[in-house]
Design a protein around this motif. Structure first.
Motif, PDB file in Angstrom:
ATOM      1  N   SER A 173      -0.369  -8.366 -11.119  1.00  0.00           N
ATOM      2  CA  SER A 173       0.695  -9.157 -11.720  1.00  0.00           C
ATOM      3  C   SER A 173       1.421  -8.249 -12.710  1.00  0.00           C
ATOM      4  CB  SER A 173       0.036 -10.380 -12.379  1.00  0.00           C
ATOM      5  OG  SER A 173       0.948 -11.095 -13.132  1.00  0.00           O
ATOM      6  N   GLY A 174       1.732  -8.729 -13.886  1.00  0.00           N
ATOM      7  CA  GLY A 174       2.418  -7.871 -14.847  1.00  0.00           C
ATOM      8  C   GLY A 174       2.250  -8.403 -16.259  1.00  0.00           C
ATOM      9  N   GLN A 209       6.509 -14.248 -11.793  1.00  0.00           N
ATOM     10  CA  GLN A 209       5.192 -13.597 -11.598  1.00  0.00           C
ATOM     11  C   GLN A 209       4.063 -14.557 -11.985  1.00  0.00           C
ATOM     12  OE1 GLN A 209       5.302 -10.009 -13.967  1.00  0.00           O
ATOM     13  NE2 GLN A 209       4.830  -8.779 -12.176  1.00  0.00           N
ATOM     14  N   ALA A 217       0.806  -1.229   0.000  1.00  0.00           N
ATOM     15  CA  ALA A 217       0.000   0.000   0.000  1.00  0.00           C
ATOM     16  C   ALA A 217       0.836   1.275   0.000  1.00  0.00           C
ATOM     17  CB  ALA A 217      -0.929   0.002   1.217  1.00  0.00           C
ATOM     18  N   THR A 218       2.162   1.135   0.123  1.00  0.00           N
ATOM     19  CA  THR A 218       3.006   2.327   0.035  1.00  0.00           C
ATOM     20  C   THR A 218       3.702   2.401  -1.330  1.00  0.00           C
ATOM     21  OG1 THR A 218       4.842   1.110   1.004  1.00  0.00           O
ATOM     22  CG2 THR A 218       3.471   2.384   2.526  1.00  0.00           C
ATOM     23  N   GLY A 219       3.417   1.421  -2.185  1.00  0.00           N
ATOM     24  CA  GLY A 219       4.098   1.363  -3.486  1.00  0.00           C
ATOM     25  C   GLY A 219       3.461   2.285  -4.514  1.00  0.00           C
ATOM     26  N   THR A 220       3.989   2.226  -5.723  1.00  0.00           N
ATOM     27  CA  THR A 220       3.605   3.161  -6.789  1.00  0.00           C
ATOM     28  C   THR A 220       2.098   3.153  -7.041  1.00  0.00           C
ATOM     29  OG1 THR A 220       5.682   2.528  -7.815  1.00  0.00           O
ATOM     30  CG2 THR A 220       4.190   3.849  -9.152  1.00  0.00           C
ATOM     31  N   GLN A 264       5.965 -15.767  -0.698  1.00  0.00           N
ATOM     32  CA  GLN A 264       4.996 -14.733  -0.292  1.00  0.00           C
ATOM     33  C   GLN A 264       3.605 -15.063  -0.825  1.00  0.00           C
ATOM     34  OE1 GLN A 264       6.455 -11.027  -1.824  1.00  0.00           O
ATOM     35  NE2 GLN A 264       7.844 -10.652  -0.118  1.00  0.00           N
ATOM     36  N   GLN A 315       2.599  -7.426  -4.445  1.00  0.00           N
ATOM     37  CA  GLN A 315       3.831  -7.868  -3.796  1.00  0.00           C
ATOM     38  C   GLN A 315       5.019  -7.257  -4.536  1.00  0.00           C
ATOM     39  OE1 GLN A 315       3.570 -12.307  -5.833  1.00  0.00           O
ATOM     40  NE2 GLN A 315       4.822 -12.102  -4.050  1.00  0.00           N
ATOM     41  N   PRO A 347      -0.549  -5.140 -15.645  1.00  0.00           N
ATOM     42  CA  PRO A 347      -0.112  -3.873 -16.236  1.00  0.00           C
ATOM     43  C   PRO A 347       1.283  -3.982 -16.840  1.00  0.00           C
ATOM     44  CG  PRO A 347      -0.060  -3.764 -13.818  1.00  0.00           C
ATOM     45  CD  PRO A 347      -0.476  -5.154 -14.183  1.00  0.00           C
ATOM     46  N   MET A 405       9.142 -14.219  -3.964  1.00  0.00           N
ATOM     47  CA  MET A 405       7.764 -13.942  -4.420  1.00  0.00           C
ATOM     48  C   MET A 405       6.855 -15.169  -4.309  1.00  0.00           C
ATOM     49  SD  MET A 405       8.213 -11.551  -7.803  1.00  0.00           S
ATOM     50  CE  MET A 405       6.560 -10.973  -8.113  1.00  0.00           C
TER      51      MET A 405
HETATM   52  N1  LIG Z   1       6.675  -0.835 -11.198  1.00  0.00           N
HETATM   53  C1  LIG Z   1       6.143  -1.184 -12.355  1.00  0.00           C
HETATM   54  O1  LIG Z   1       6.428  -0.590 -13.405  1.00  0.00           O
HETATM   55  C2  LIG Z   1       5.183  -2.328 -12.406  1.00  0.00           C
HETATM   56  C3  LIG Z   1       4.497  -2.573 -13.604  1.00  0.00           C
HETATM   57  C4  LIG Z   1       3.628  -3.650 -13.669  1.00  0.00           C
HETATM   58  C5  LIG Z   1       3.444  -4.463 -12.578  1.00  0.00           C
HETATM   59  N2  LIG Z   1       4.105  -4.196 -11.424  1.00  0.00           N
HETATM   60  C6  LIG Z   1       3.918  -5.113 -10.304  1.00  0.00           C
HETATM   61  O2  LIG Z   1       3.494  -4.422  -9.163  1.00  0.00           O
HETATM   62  C7  LIG Z   1       4.073  -5.011  -8.010  1.00  0.00           C
HETATM   63  C8  LIG Z   1       4.649  -3.916  -7.165  1.00  0.00           C
HETATM   64  O3  LIG Z   1       5.682  -3.328  -7.884  1.00  0.00           O
HETATM   65  P1  LIG Z   1       6.047  -1.779  -7.695  1.00  0.00           P
HETATM   66  O4  LIG Z   1       7.192  -1.477  -8.574  1.00  0.00           O
HETATM   67  O5  LIG Z   1       4.812  -0.976  -7.832  1.00  0.00           O
HETATM   68  O6  LIG Z   1       6.565  -1.824  -6.215  1.00  0.00           O
HETATM   69  P2  LIG Z   1       6.910  -0.682  -5.242  1.00  0.00           P
HETATM   70  O7  LIG Z   1       6.358   0.620  -5.676  1.00  0.00           O
HETATM   71  O8  LIG Z   1       8.385  -0.768  -5.012  1.00  0.00           O
HETATM   72  O9  LIG Z   1       6.150  -1.173  -3.930  1.00  0.00           O
HETATM   73  C9  LIG Z   1       6.426  -2.368  -3.328  1.00  0.00           C
HETATM   74  C10 LIG Z   1       5.460  -2.506  -2.173  1.00  0.00           C
HETATM   75  O10 LIG Z   1       5.655  -3.778  -1.564  1.00  0.00           O
HETATM   76  C11 LIG Z   1       5.752  -3.601  -0.164  1.00  0.00           C
HETATM   77  N3  LIG Z   1       6.661  -4.630   0.343  1.00  0.00           N
HETATM   78  C12 LIG Z   1       7.945  -4.843  -0.001  1.00  0.00           C
HETATM   79  N4  LIG Z   1       8.423  -5.919   0.650  1.00  0.00           N
HETATM   80  C13 LIG Z   1       7.422  -6.373   1.431  1.00  0.00           C
HETATM   81  C14 LIG Z   1       7.303  -7.446   2.356  1.00  0.00           C
HETATM   82  N5  LIG Z   1       8.314  -8.289   2.567  1.00  0.00           N
HETATM   83  N6  LIG Z   1       6.120  -7.600   3.015  1.00  0.00           N
HETATM   84  C15 LIG Z   1       5.091  -6.740   2.809  1.00  0.00           C
HETATM   85  N7  LIG Z   1       5.134  -5.727   1.938  1.00  0.00           N
HETATM   86  C16 LIG Z   1       6.298  -5.549   1.261  1.00  0.00           C
HETATM   87  C17 LIG Z   1       6.286  -2.213   0.042  1.00  0.00           C
HETATM   88  O11 LIG Z   1       5.775  -1.757   1.278  1.00  0.00           O
HETATM   89  P3  LIG Z   1       6.642  -1.326   2.537  1.00  0.00           P
HETATM   90  O12 LIG Z   1       8.045  -1.099   2.060  1.00  0.00           O
HETATM   91  O13 LIG Z   1       5.966  -0.086   3.005  1.00  0.00           O
HETATM   92  O14 LIG Z   1       6.495  -2.475   3.480  1.00  0.00           O
HETATM   93  C18 LIG Z   1       5.655  -1.443  -1.113  1.00  0.00           C
HETATM   94  O15 LIG Z   1       4.382  -0.953  -0.731  1.00  0.00           O
HETATM   95  C19 LIG Z   1       5.107  -6.029  -8.467  1.00  0.00           C
HETATM   96  O16 LIG Z   1       4.641  -7.340  -8.286  1.00  0.00           O
HETATM   97  C20 LIG Z   1       5.267  -5.720  -9.926  1.00  0.00           C
HETATM   98  O17 LIG Z   1       5.479  -6.835 -10.706  1.00  0.00           O
HETATM   99  C21 LIG Z   1       4.968  -3.152 -11.308  1.00  0.00           C
END
Ligand SMILES: NC(=O)c1ccc[n+]([C@@H]2O[C@H](COP(=O)([O-])OP(=O)(O)OC[C@H]3O[C@@H](n4cnc5c(N)ncnc54)[C@H](OP(=O)(O)O)[C@@H]3O)[C@@H](O)[C@H]2O)c1
Length: 292
Positions: free
Chosen positions: A99-100, A115, A10-13, A79, A70, A134, A76
């Motif tokens: 997912s992705g 994934q 919930a703190t991620g992007t 988790q 996640q 996405p 992964m």
């Molecule tokens: N980034 C992209 O461009 C993109 C595109 C498509 C899909 N996705 C998918 O979206 C997902 C998130 O990616 P993101 O890049 O958006 O990540 P992100 O912004 O880095 O956020 C990751 C999140 O996971 C939490 N987290 C990390 N380790 C954890 C743990 N051990 N237990 C509980 N929470 C944990 C973090 O929370 P805290 O640190 O606050 O605990 C944070 O809220 C991935 O599975 C990715 O494949 C991402």
């Protein structure tokens, strides 16, 4: 009956944007982070690491719908097993998993394969679910690529590969819409992309326009990228990132799905709109008097 929704990551992007939206619509939402300090003060939060099956089970007790986000990390699969197992044990009724693009247990790219394997744990669980797939978020240009852009050059081993970058705010808009009536979207998966696929050269040229200074893209070899990869990261993380770059280089990130348009009844945000909204982030600070 109002659904109680829990969002991990919930703190991620995307997660932070989704929680903000749900909260602004007065939904009953609980945000998960490993550190409560990172969550907005006015939002109900829980501190739960995805590695702790026991705490997950406790946290899911009164939850109807789980949005499972996640991080990209080596564990992964573990988790996903923890979260899905705990969701079943606690009677969660529906899981919306982020997912992705390209995620598949038979993908030839490591990251997409892991994934896909994590998705499969949910699919096979008997829980009711929906998958969001996405493409890379535009917000990567504010996060992982930010320092390079501020220094003026983005070096990546992605050749001339194109990516249909999607704005994470659109992904949150879609998630918020599906959460209004999740059961309607059971067993569906939605591939979410931007309106067009851009090369990195095109993307940084658009950023240059909004940042009002020149930023360049220089394609590098995978070998060169490995040499400069974060030394503190694990070999798995390096392989996962390299597989993402390879997928882009080989054209696997260029798909334009049109799904956001169909679901939201409007075009996805363009890369230009994203840059306009975020332009202040790329402007170099004015030199301060006395420091010259
Ligand atoms: N980034 C992209 O461009 C993109 C595109 C498509 C899909 N996705 C998918 O979206 C997902 C998130 O990616 P993101 O890049 O958006 O990540 P992100 O912004 O880095 O956020 C990751 C999140 O996971 C939490 N987290 C990390 N380790 C954890 C743990 N051990 N237990 C509980 N929470 C944990 C973090 O929370 P805290 O640190 O606050 O605990 C944070 O809220 C991935 O599975 C990715 O494949 C991402």
């Amino acid at each position: 009956m109002e659904l109680r929704i829990m969002v991990t990551g919930a703190t991620g992007t995307m997660g932070a944007e989704l929680v903000r939206q749900l909260h602004s619509k007065s939904a009953d939402v609980v945000a998960v982070s490993r550190d409560l300090e990172r969550l907005p003060k006015d939002i109900k939060g829980m501190q739960v690491p995805l590695e702790n099956r026991y705490l997950l089970e406790q946290a899911f007790r009164d939850i109807d719908v789980l949005v499972f986000i996640q991080p990209l990390c080596e564990n992964m699969i573990q988790q996903a097993e923890n979260v899905v197992g705990a969701a079943r044990a606690s009677g969660v009724q529906f899981v919306l998993k982020v997912s992705g693009l390209g995620a598949s247990p038979v993908s030839r790219y490591l990251y997409q394969r892991v994934q896909g394997e994590a998705d499969e744990i949910l699919v096979q669980s008997g829980l009711r679910y929906c998958l969001l797939k996405p493409n890379i978020y535009m917000q990567c240009f504010l996060k992982s690529h930010y320092e390079s852009l501020m220094a003026g050059t983005l070096y990546l081993p992605q050749g001339e590969g194109r990516t249909s970058f999607v704005d994470a705010r659109d992904v949150a808009d879609v998630a918020a819409l599906l959460l209004q009536d999740p059961w309607r979207h059971q067993k569906r998966e939605f591939v979410l992309t931007g309106e067009r696929a851009l090369s990195n050269a095109e993307a940084v040229s658009i950023i240059s326009h909004y940042a009002r200074r020149r930023v360049s893209y220089v394609p590098v070899t995978e070998e060169a990228a490995r040499k400069t990869f974060n030394r503190e990261a694990s070999p798995w993380m390096m392989e996962a990132q390299m597989s993402l770059h390879r997928a882009t280089r080989e054209g696997a990130a260029a798909e334009v799905s049109g799904v956001i348009n169909k679901l939201l009844g409007r075009d996805p945000r363009s890369f230009e709109e994203f840059c306009e909204d975020m332009k202040k982030a790329w402007v170099l600070p004015e030199p301060q008097e006395g420091l010259l």
